[in-house]
Design an enzyme around this catalytic site. Structure first.
Site: not given
Ligand SMILES: Cc1cc2nc3c(=O)[nH]c(=O)nc-3n(C[C@H](O)[C@H](O)[C@H](O)COP(=O)(O)OP(=O)(O)OC[C@H]3O[C@@H](n4cnc5c(N)ncnc54)[C@H](O)[C@@H]3O)c2cc1C
Ligand SMILES: Cc1cc2nc3c(=O)[nH]c(=O)nc-3n(C[C@H](O)[C@H](O)[C@H](O)COP(=O)(O)O)c2cc1C
Length: 1123
Positions: A176, A179, A348, A353
């Site tokens: 991720c 983070r 979010w 992406e």
């Protein structure tokens, strides 16, 4: 290494020594555990460690990581705490999508030994993070866990442990990039749920909370853990929101191709998608014993972002959209040895992406070429870099659209930058940061982001989020033959109900709205609760009585609404007094700034009072002066003119303004629909049940219903104070208080009396009910439907319908418009429906109907015979019967264990004096009761007290039964004189320690209405009262004289007594109180000094607490008419 290891190694086993050193060892352990190793080489780390025997430090073998842009090097030591990974000496599995998952198959929890080992490691991390906890607490907790695991094979993490674990798992998630936010994860602990229905509610809440109108918030919802021999709780969806993918006969896909398989699963379970490109898939949830259930995601909870481009107008026409909240739904949360297979979490989006992966991946929406052609790019050769250019433009469109619609999103450059910062922090704080380069590096423009050039180390730390097998693959499909869609709305009404139910469930952590009410007879409270039900749909709403409110919370409020009535003469109701005192203090001291608080006030009152809605106005002004932001002009609800309608209008406006002010979207007509539906009687929502058992004692039950110290007082006698032939009747009621506990009072206080409704009216209502519901011996209670199950409805205690109608409910006051609206919904006849609706909608019509007929509930039922009132309707919708107040007419010690009341009997004829005769409920009850118990309570009036300095003069002004409290004053004075040895001061001078006492008494006729005449003249004779001044308003052959007229005539006396710091007491109806104020101001004008005009003088009297009013109520227009 464990805390215990450190403890015994460092401290040995001597308990005394251990205890004394616990604190310092914990500190040492902390610094060892999170040793800042980043900038140190292996040897330096060793030197730096303050616990010599620390095995962790001994075993350190750091890995050097270089940043290729600036050659900066750091040493990762955190990986030493890693779990084993799947790579081996022959190959690196780093780019496998399934990752290094350690998830285990469903149906069996971890073996106890393994679980305990992980529990211990987790617990150590938890305690190290909790700086305030001691090692003793750690050991205690560890023992608890061991015992629990031994007994049940699993254990319960505390909520704090769970929250800590969830955040840490995010911190540990090596793939991720976002983070840096790990501390800001909101944890919804849903381990209590048992059914898919409850799971669904939690998911709704999750989505609502996370979406937050576009200002996204990170959240995880954690459902119950895996247990031995039990099916897992699972959410089958890949994400909380996903678009369906419909496979077509020609092999193409409409929608998101990534979800074709899951869409089929949904269809197999009975879901029928619309076949569109952006259909949100339903939630499939399974709970032990229930199998999978299909739940539609409420459209209201889905925030969709239409995609447009800042330069290409045609982009919008492509009809693309994406949802706001990315929420991974199918990973397992592994924490402290416990596994949570259902734990959806969200953050979010990073724009790429959506812009690069979801929309442009060849196996996803794959719009690259379409966009390229619209852009006019040459797609025949890769060397034109058309794909790269398209990707950039689509990413621009995503960022532009999300930002335009105020939906949180981050671009890949910023995300990469903040991740670098996160790595740096982590390096300092715990000596490393697990990171999967393959995933961290963004899918576009990789090498122009800093993460591309950073060496990273990927390893697995617990707690963690793990991949797990798809739920539908693990599910035994043979279990089910025919699954139907759980929620299919039959009608709009049902959908509306469901929506409000749903919204009520998902209110946690919305913007907070506090609704304060202060109410004397219950209306403001009822309004406040109604408002609460509306606001609850968009705010986290609390409705609270002013007297229960902690004023210190005021500075923390966001949306702050006050609904309050006015009582006395412009005063707060009893339960608003304390709040008002504290609020005024805040204003005076100017200590608080409420600039961030948005507020609204709705004031209830009656325009017949001089100080109309005074309390509400004061609160409104004070909040403004404390710099709070007024959202809406104050609402003024007039008792005499459409109070409810005014409120309904104001509420709708307020709801809209409040939502706008917090950027919350509301359907335009939502408040109207809501209010209308709230006013409708929903018979399916309540039911009555006969209960076995004994009849309850009324006194304790009334105490609970009204939250007051209610006590029984026996009626000793009632004496008529006027001749029998008098048109008006006033009675002296003597009550015995021997049985009453904590029943102390002072002169000037009130007695609250709970009346009993006349049986004639009760009988008429019972006659309207269904025969089987009339069974009078049946003790019934009410239940209400909450989230699909019946729960006790605690408005009234279990009782017979007769008791409820006689003792608890107000059946004689004309029904308010809301009640009429509810009755209209039960009416079968169209004419009845129409007329009732007209009455509740047309203010003028309602008011004149009410004034003319003064109809009781029984009258209304008879006027509209097709209405239907069930027991449930009566017990839940009819307002509560309120106590009546009486100024106590005796001094506490004048007659031991007695309270006296001076009660003017209420009787009148409706229809302008020509209709049927009516009797006041309480007065006729008190008039008929010698030897019975009356349920009463004391209401202390701090403002209507004799001066503590007895030498100050007292001017008492009363009309009719307004003389009542003065009897307690003169009895008190007589007593005090006696106590000083002045047993008979007739013909003696009043001792100077007592000030003069004069009474101005307004009556209708001399000899008829001059109540207590004998008592008064004897007091004057004895010199206890200086003088009584009578005013007769209907003395035959004499000019009308009201008490204010006599007061003006005696202006010199008044001025003299006031100049001696005298106190003025006024008691009677509001009109009389108003007239007295005016008269006094005229009198004060004649004594006017240069510095002060009469208004100022009067204000000073008020400020010095020398002007006291005890207002009984309004003078009804028909009072003047003869019966
Ligand atoms: C603080 C306080 C102190 C009080 N002290 C005393 C006291 O010491 N002595 C005393 O007698 N009262 C006192 N009252 C008034 C008392 O509380 C009751 O309101 C009164 O006794 C009537 O109660 P009830 O139940 O008999 O009448 P209800 O059944 O409540 O009926 C009264 C209602 O009937 C209606 N009504 C009355 N007359 C007419 C009319 N002519 N035409 C149409 N409608 C009409 C009005 O709406 C009125 O509110 C006091 C009130 C307050 C608030
Ligand atoms: C004794 C008494 C005194 C009142 N004094 C005032 C007043 O000074 N100003 C006003 O506007 N309304 C006054 N009212 C009217 C009430 O505020 C009004 O009836 C209101 O609707 C009651 O709301 P509640 O049930 O929440 O207390 C008074 C009512 C009573 C019975």
């Amino acid at each position: 290494m464990t805390v215990r290891t450190v403890c015994s190694e460092v401290l040995g086993e001597d308990p005394g020594f251990r205890k004394s050193c616990l604190k310092s060892v914990l500190g040492a352990f902390r610094s060892c555990f999170w040793a800042p190793a980043a900038h140190l080489k292996k040897e330096e780390v060793k030197m730096d460690c303050s616990v010599e025997n620390c095995a962790l430090v001994h075993g350190i073998s750091s890995v050097k990581l270089t940043n290729l842009t600036n050659s900066k090097q750091v040493y990762d030591t955190l990986h030493l705490r890693s779990q084993p990974i799947a790579c081996n000496s022959h190959c690196c599995c780093g780019s496998l999508v399934s990752g290094q998952s350690g998830a285990r198959p469903p149906g069996s929890a971890r073996p106890p030994q393994e679980m305990l080992q992980q529990a211990k490691e987790f617990l150590e991390q938890y305690y190290v993070s909790r700086k305030s906890e001691t090692l003793e607490e750690y050991f205690k907790r560890w023992e608890e866990i061991k015992a629990e695991v031994e007994k049940f094979s699993i254990y319960n993490l505390t909520s704090e442990e769970l929250a800590f674990g969830a955040k840490l798992a995010w911190r540990n998630a090596s793939r991720c990039i976002g983070r840096i936010q790990w501390r800001n994860l909101e944890v919804q602990d849903a381990r209590h749920v048992q059914t898919t229905g409850e799971m669904y509610e939690a998911l709704c809440h999750h989505l609502e909370y996370a979406t937050n109108g576009g200002s996204l918030r990170s959240m995880i919802t954690i459902f119950p853990p895996r247990r031995n021999g039990q099916e897992d709780f699972r959410l089958w969806n890949p994400q909380l929101l996903n678009y369906a993918g419909y496979f077509q006969a020609d092999g193409s896909v409409v929608g998101d191709p990534a979800n074709v398989q899951f869409t089929r699963v949904c269809q197999r379970l009975g879901w029928n998608g619309k076949g569109g490109r952006f259909d949100i898939l339903p939630w499939i949830v399974s709970a032990p014993g229930e199998g999978p259930k299909v739940y539609e995601v409420p459209e209201e909870l889905i925030l969709r972002v239409k995609l447009e481009h800042p330069c290409f107008e045609w982009f919008e026409e492509m009809g693309l959209e994406w949802y706001a909240v990315p929420a991974v739904a199918n990973m397992l949360f592994d924490c402290g040895g416990m596994e949570f297979p259902a734990a959806p979490f969200n953050g979010w989006y990073m724009s790429s992406e959506i812009g690069a992966r979801d929309l442009c991946d060849p196996h996803r929406y794959n719009i690259t070429e379409e966009v390229a052609l619209k852009m006019g790019l040459d797609t025949t050769s890769p060397t034109t870099l058309w794909k790269d250019r398209v990707l950039v433009e689509i990413n621009i469109s995503v960022l532009y659209s999300y930002q335009k619609q105020n939906v949180t999103i981050v671009d890949h450059h910023t995300a990469a930058q903040t991740f670098m910062k996160h790595m740096e922090n982590e390096q300092k704080q715990r000596g490393g940061c697990p990171a999967d380069w393959v995933w961290i590096v963004p899918p576009i423009s990789s090498s122009v982001t800093p993460v591309f050039h950073q060496e990273m180390l990927n390893y697995i730390l617990k707690p963690s989020y793990e991949y797990q097998e798809k739920a539908w693959k693990e599910f035994d499909w043979k279990q089910i033959s025919n699954v139907v869609l759980k929620y299919k709305f039959a009608s709009v009404a049902k959908a509306l109900w469901f929506y409000s139910f749903l919204m009520a469930k998902v209110r946690m952590n919305k913007i907070r709205a506090k609704i304060l009410y202060a109410s004397e007879t219950g209306k403001a409270e009822m309004f406040a609760r109604r408002l609460g039900r509306l606001l609850e749909n968009s705010f986290n709403t609390t409705v609270i009585c002013m007297e229960d409110y902690n004023i210190e919370d005021l500075t923390q409020e966001s949306l702050f609404i006050v609904v309050c009535s006015t009582f006395g003469s412009g005063d707060p109701p009893h339960n608003g007094k304390c709040f008002w005192r504290l609020l005024s203090k805040l204003k005076k001291e100017d200590v608080a700034s409420l600039s961030h608080v948005k507020f609204g006030v709705f004031a209830l009152g009656s325009s017949q009072y001089p100080a109309f809605c005074n309390f509400g106005k004061n609160v409104d002004q004070t909040l403004v002066s404390l710099r709070a932001e007024r959202l809406l002009t104050m609402g003024l609800g007039d008792d005499l003119r459409g109070q409810e309608q005014t409120f309904n209008k104001w509420v709708k406006e307020l709801y809209k303004v409040a939502c706008n002010s917090y950027n919350l979207t509301v359907a335009d007509n939502f408040s109207r629909i809501f209010l209308e539906s709230a006013n409708k009687w929903d018979k399916d929502q309540f039911r009555t049940i006969a209960v076995e058992g004994i009849v309850h004692d009324l006194c304790p039950d009334l105490t609970i219903v009204h939250n007051k110290n209610i006590q029984p007082c026996r009626v000793l006698s009632r004496v008529r104070l006027q001749p029998k032939y008098s048109e008006r009747q006033t009675i002296l009621v003597r009550l015995n208080t021997e049985k009453a506990t904590n029943f102390t009072y002072e002169p000037g206080d009130h007695l609250g009396v709970f009346p009993v409704n006349p049986s004639s009216v009760v009988n008429r209502i019972i006659a309207f009910m269904d025969p089987f519901e009339r069974l009078e011996e049946n003790i019934i209670k009410v239940e209400t439907l909450v989230d699909g199950s019946w729960q006790q409805y605690n408005r009234l205690p279990p009782c017979t319908i007769r008791t409820a109608l006689s003792r608890y409910l107000d059946i004689t006051t004309p029904p308010a418009p809301t009640l009429l609206e509810q009755l209209a919904s039960t009416a079968e006849d169209k004419c009845d429906q129409d007329r009732l609706k007209q009455l509740c909608e047309d203010v003028e019509e309602y008011e004149s109907w009410k004034m003319f007929k003064y109809p009781s509930l029984a009258d209304v039922l008879e006027q509209f015979p097709s209405t239907h009132v069930s027991a449930a309707f009566i017990l839940t919708q009819i307002p509560l019967l309120q106590p009546r107040y009486y100024s106590i007419s005796s001094a506490p010690k004048a007659k031991e264990n007695e309270i006296h009341l001076t009660v003017s009997l209420v009787k009148f004829c409706t229809e302008d004096g020509k209709g049927p005769r009516r009797f006041g409920v309480c007065t006729s009850y008190l008039d008929s009761l010698p030897g019975h118990d009356v349920y009463c309570f004391i209401r202390s009036t701090q403002t209507f007290r004799m001066p503590t300095d007895r030498s100050l003069p007292i001017i008492m002004i009363g009309a009719g039964s307004g003389i009542a409290p003065f009897r307690s004053f003169w009895q008190q004075r007589e007593l005090e004189l006696k106590e000083q040895g002045n047993t008979d001061i007739k013909n003696q001078k009043m001792p100077t320690s007592f000030g003069e006492m004069v009474l101005f008494f307004g009556c209708w006729k001399s000899g008829v209405d001059t109540i207590y005449e004998y008592e008064l003249s004897s007091l004057v004779d004895k010199g206890i009262l200086h003088k009584v001044y009578y005013a007769f308003s209907t003395q035959p052959g004499k000019e009308k004289k009201y008490v204010q007229d006599v007061l003006k005539e005696e202006f010199q006396l008044v001025i003299r007594l006031l100049s001696e710091s005298g106190h003025v007491y006024v008691c009677g109806n509001a009109v009389m109180a108003n007239d007295i104020r005016k008269a006094l101001k005229i009198i004060l004008r004649s004594s006017q000094s240069e510095e002060e005009d009469s208004e100022e003088h009067f204000e000073r009297l008020l400020a010095e607490n020398r002007y006291h009013e005890d207002v009984f109520g309004v003078l009804h227009p028909h009072h003047k008419k003869k019966l």
